[in-house]
Motif scaffolding. Structure first.
Motif, PDB file in Angstrom:
ATOM      1  N   THR A  43      -7.620  41.764   3.635  1.00 52.19           N
ATOM      2  CA  THR A  43      -6.351  42.060   4.283  1.00 52.19           C
ATOM      3  C   THR A  43      -5.841  43.442   3.925  1.00 52.19           C
ATOM      4  O   THR A  43      -5.236  44.128   4.744  1.00 52.19           O
ATOM      5  CB  THR A  43      -5.306  40.990   3.896  1.00 52.19           C
ATOM      6  N   ILE A  44      -6.077  43.875   2.714  1.00 49.76           N
ATOM      7  CA  ILE A  44      -5.657  45.211   2.293  1.00 49.76           C
ATOM      8  C   ILE A  44      -6.701  46.257   2.669  1.00 49.76           C
ATOM      9  O   ILE A  44      -6.375  47.400   2.992  1.00 49.76           O
ATOM     10  CB  ILE A  44      -5.392  45.221   0.769  1.00 49.76           C
ATOM     11  N   VAL A  84      -9.997  37.145   0.677  1.00 51.94           N
ATOM     12  CA  VAL A  84      -9.170  37.267   1.884  1.00 51.94           C
ATOM     13  C   VAL A  84      -8.052  38.288   1.648  1.00 51.94           C
ATOM     14  O   VAL A  84      -7.751  39.108   2.521  1.00 51.94           O
ATOM     15  CB  VAL A  84      -8.605  35.893   2.310  1.00 51.94           C
ATOM     16  N   PHE A  85      -7.449  38.279   0.451  1.00 50.49           N
ATOM     17  CA  PHE A  85      -6.432  39.283   0.126  1.00 50.49           C
ATOM     18  C   PHE A  85      -7.029  40.687   0.143  1.00 50.49           C
ATOM     19  O   PHE A  85      -6.425  41.623   0.665  1.00 50.49           O
ATOM     20  CB  PHE A  85      -5.812  39.012  -1.241  1.00 50.49           C
TER      21      PHE A  85
END
Length: 132
Positions: free
Chosen positions: A85-86, A81-82
């Motif tokens: 997101t980036i 998810v990180f």
């Protein structure tokens, strides 16, 4: 129980992400030691420590996921998810190759995390014997 191919691929993706973070930490350390301008030296050292810690955590997630433990699935999902997101702003910000290099493995990892074979294989609980 036979280790499914999906768990091997998933472990390799997470380990590759950990390796990429380790490379980024090395590059950051070189920049820090060669005198690149920073606003706060201790803030830069803290960022370097965070990069190294997150890389070590991802290596642990990849290792224990490959061994079939249950807890790394949540860690792997949070990491993906990180990355997503980036990756989306990177892709839409004009860095298509870097964005795709982040988005494609993360998307594959998320899909593999919810495969039935991965869930059934990676369901081993902890290893401590009962206290009483």
């Amino acid at each position: 129980m036979v280790r499914p191919l999906a768990i091997v691929i998933l472990s390799l993706i997470v380990a590759a992400e950990a390796g990429a973070l380790l490379v980024a930490a090395g590059w950051y350390a070189v920049q820090l030691t060669t005198g690149a301008p920073v606003l706060s030296f201790w803030g830069a050292v803290f960022t370097l420590v965070l990069l190294l810690a997150f890389s070590a955590w991802l290596f642990a997630v990849a290792y224990f996921l490959h061994r079939g433990f249950r807890w790394p699935r949540a860690g792997a999902l949070v990491a993906q998810v990180f990355v997503l997101t980036i990756g989306f702003p990177t892709l839409t910000g004009g860095y298509a190759a870097a964005g795709l290099a982040m988005l494609l493995p993360a998307a594959v990892a998320v899909v593999l995390l919810f495969r039935k074979s991965v869930i059934s294989y990676a369901s081993r609980a902890g290893g401590a014997p009962p206290a009483l």
